[in-house]
Scaffold this active site. Structure first.
Site, PDB file in Angstrom:
ATOM      1  N   HIS A  17       0.866  -1.410  -0.046  1.00 47.15           N
ATOM      2  CA  HIS A  17      -0.079  -0.089   0.043  1.00 47.15           C
ATOM      3  C   HIS A  17       0.877   1.162  -0.126  1.00 47.15           C
ATOM      4  O   HIS A  17       0.486   2.314  -0.500  1.00 47.15           O
ATOM      5  CB  HIS A  17      -1.107   0.125   1.222  1.00 47.15           C
ATOM      6  CG  HIS A  17      -1.853  -0.869   1.199  1.00 47.15           C
ATOM      7  ND1 HIS A  17      -1.922  -2.028   2.348  1.00 47.15           N
ATOM      8  CD2 HIS A  17      -2.926  -1.405   0.432  1.00 47.15           C
ATOM      9  CE1 HIS A  17      -3.086  -2.561   2.217  1.00 47.15           C
ATOM     10  NE2 HIS A  17      -3.596  -2.385   1.186  1.00 47.15           N
ATOM     11  N   LYS A  41     -16.251  -6.457   5.234  1.00 46.96           N
ATOM     12  CA  LYS A  41     -15.283  -7.340   5.663  1.00 46.96           C
ATOM     13  C   LYS A  41     -15.111  -7.517   7.191  1.00 46.96           C
ATOM     14  O   LYS A  41     -15.237  -6.371   7.879  1.00 46.96           O
ATOM     15  CB  LYS A  41     -13.809  -7.175   5.226  1.00 46.96           C
ATOM     16  CG  LYS A  41     -13.939  -7.491   3.476  1.00 46.96           C
ATOM     17  CD  LYS A  41     -12.456  -7.172   3.180  1.00 46.96           C
ATOM     18  CE  LYS A  41     -12.319  -6.810   1.776  1.00 46.96           C
ATOM     19  NZ  LYS A  41     -11.040  -6.369   1.355  1.00 46.96           N
ATOM     20  N   ARG A  90      -2.174  -5.723  -8.411  1.00 47.92           N
ATOM     21  CA  ARG A  90      -0.967  -6.605  -8.168  1.00 47.92           C
ATOM     22  C   ARG A  90      -0.861  -7.752  -9.412  1.00 47.92           C
ATOM     23  O   ARG A  90       0.118  -8.099  -9.733  1.00 47.92           O
ATOM     24  CB  ARG A  90      -1.138  -7.552  -6.945  1.00 47.92           C
ATOM     25  CG  ARG A  90      -0.762  -6.660  -5.514  1.00 47.92           C
ATOM     26  CD  ARG A  90      -1.586  -7.033  -4.359  1.00 47.92           C
ATOM     27  NE  ARG A  90      -2.957  -7.055  -4.639  1.00 47.92           N
ATOM     28  CZ  ARG A  90      -3.722  -7.210  -3.546  1.00 47.92           C
ATOM     29  NH1 ARG A  90      -3.302  -7.795  -2.258  1.00 47.92           N
ATOM     30  NH2 ARG A  90      -4.943  -7.214  -3.556  1.00 47.92           N
ATOM     31  N   SER A 128      -3.129  -7.657   2.859  1.00 49.60           N
ATOM     32  CA  SER A 128      -3.498  -7.643   4.415  1.00 49.60           C
ATOM     33  C   SER A 128      -3.911  -8.892   4.727  1.00 49.60           C
ATOM     34  O   SER A 128      -3.438  -9.124   5.873  1.00 49.60           O
ATOM     35  CB  SER A 128      -4.368  -6.424   4.468  1.00 49.60           C
ATOM     36  OG  SER A 128      -3.930  -5.305   3.838  1.00 49.60           O
TER      37      SER A 128
HETATM   38  P1  ADP Z   1      -9.951  -3.262  -0.532  1.00 49.30           P
HETATM   39  O1  ADP Z   1     -10.858  -3.810   0.516  1.00 49.30           O
HETATM   40  O2  ADP Z   1     -10.728  -2.055  -1.125  1.00 49.30           O
HETATM   41  O3  ADP Z   1      -9.537  -4.091  -1.771  1.00 49.30           O
HETATM   42  P2  ADP Z   1      -7.346  -3.104   0.554  1.00 49.30           P
HETATM   43  O4  ADP Z   1      -6.768  -2.409   1.703  1.00 49.30           O
HETATM   44  O5  ADP Z   1      -7.084  -4.645   0.557  1.00 49.30           O
HETATM   45  O6  ADP Z   1      -8.767  -2.706   0.251  1.00 49.30           O
HETATM   46  O7  ADP Z   1      -6.616  -2.734  -0.721  1.00 49.30           O
HETATM   47  C1  ADP Z   1      -6.728  -1.374  -1.295  1.00 49.30           C
HETATM   48  C2  ADP Z   1      -6.125  -1.301  -2.426  1.00 49.30           C
HETATM   49  O8  ADP Z   1      -4.689  -1.410  -2.490  1.00 49.30           O
HETATM   50  C3  ADP Z   1      -6.667  -2.039  -3.459  1.00 49.30           C
HETATM   51  O9  ADP Z   1      -6.870  -1.370  -4.794  1.00 49.30           O
HETATM   52  C4  ADP Z   1      -5.692  -3.139  -3.733  1.00 49.30           C
HETATM   53  O10 ADP Z   1      -5.602  -3.840  -4.868  1.00 49.30           O
HETATM   54  C5  ADP Z   1      -4.340  -2.502  -3.325  1.00 49.30           C
HETATM   55  N1  ADP Z   1      -3.276  -3.345  -2.734  1.00 49.30           N
HETATM   56  C6  ADP Z   1      -3.400  -4.134  -1.878  1.00 49.30           C
HETATM   57  N2  ADP Z   1      -2.197  -4.891  -1.665  1.00 49.30           N
HETATM   58  C7  ADP Z   1      -1.169  -4.357  -2.759  1.00 49.30           C
HETATM   59  C8  ADP Z   1       0.193  -4.626  -2.858  1.00 49.30           C
HETATM   60  N3  ADP Z   1       0.864  -5.368  -2.092  1.00 49.30           N
HETATM   61  N4  ADP Z   1       0.669  -3.718  -3.923  1.00 49.30           N
HETATM   62  C9  ADP Z   1      -0.064  -2.975  -4.541  1.00 49.30           C
HETATM   63  N5  ADP Z   1      -1.587  -2.738  -4.510  1.00 49.30           N
HETATM   64  C10 ADP Z   1      -2.015  -3.353  -3.303  1.00 49.30           C
END
Ligand code: ADP
Length: 163
Positions: A17, A41, A90, A128
């Site tokens: 992130h 979630k 990703r 996450s």
């Molecule tokens: P959501 O529940 O909206 O998917 P996340 O916190 O899981 O929220 O992810 C937010 C954004 O960050 C999403 O666009 C996700 O694809 C991106 N993201 C999550 N992990 C990574 C990572 N390791 N590298 C790049 N982007 C990521």
């Protein structure tokens, strides 16, 4: 002044992130990492905890700030005068879901562009949920998350009530 919103759950924030937020900051004057309050979630950290972890993680990064929002992302983006939404991509597996949301958001707010950024490849396998699972199993996650998050995860899973 160009403003982008980077919305998500951030439960918890990972180095992936942060990588995406920093790349966005190269393009926009201000990047607002915004935690969705109405995520469906089951969360490990409360929204306030996630905000605190994010704030600590980006404290030394000018032009990146942290916020929360309720309701539609596009409505929130309008209230902060953002011209773009940032999302991370990703792998191909992210694409279908992200594509659908981006097109719906465009329908709802044609003036708002969604920008997809790819993290450094070393973060492409990071999420996450994987970090939560590793931490739950008392595995070292120090290379995947900011220090403050690592400590918060240790506290969460090493707390006496958890044993
Ligand atoms: P959501 O529940 O909206 O998917 P996340 O916190 O899981 O929220 O992810 C937010 C954004 O960050 C999403 O666009 C996700 O694809 C991106 N993201 C999550 N992990 C990574 C990572 N390791 N590298 C790049 N982007 C990521």
């Amino acid at each position: 002044m160009t403003i982008a919103v980077y919305p998500g759950s951030f439960d918890p924030v990972t180095n992936g992130h942060i990588d995406v937020a920093c790349r966005a900051r190269e393009i926009f004057d201000e990047v607002i990492i915004s935690v969705a309050r109405n995520g469906s979630k089951q969360a490990l950290f409360s929204v306030d905890e996630r905000v605190q972890l994010l704030e600590a993680a980006v404290a030394a990064m000018p032009g990146i700030r942290v916020d929360t929002f309720d309701g539609l992302t596009v409505d929130y983006a309008r209230t902060v005068d953002a011209t773009a939404l940032v999302r991370g991509l990703r792998a191909v597996s992210d694409f279908e879901y992200e594509f659908q949301i981006a097109l719906m958001n465009r329908k709802l707010a044609p003036e708002l562009e969604t920008v997809f950024l790819m993290p450094n490849e070393k973060y492409t396998y990071l999420s996450s949920s994987i970090v939560r699972e590793l931490a739950r199993l008392h595995t070292d996650v120090s290379e995947f998350v900011p220090d403050v998050v690592m400590h918060a995860l240790r506290t969460r899973f090493d707390a006496p009530s958890d044993k």
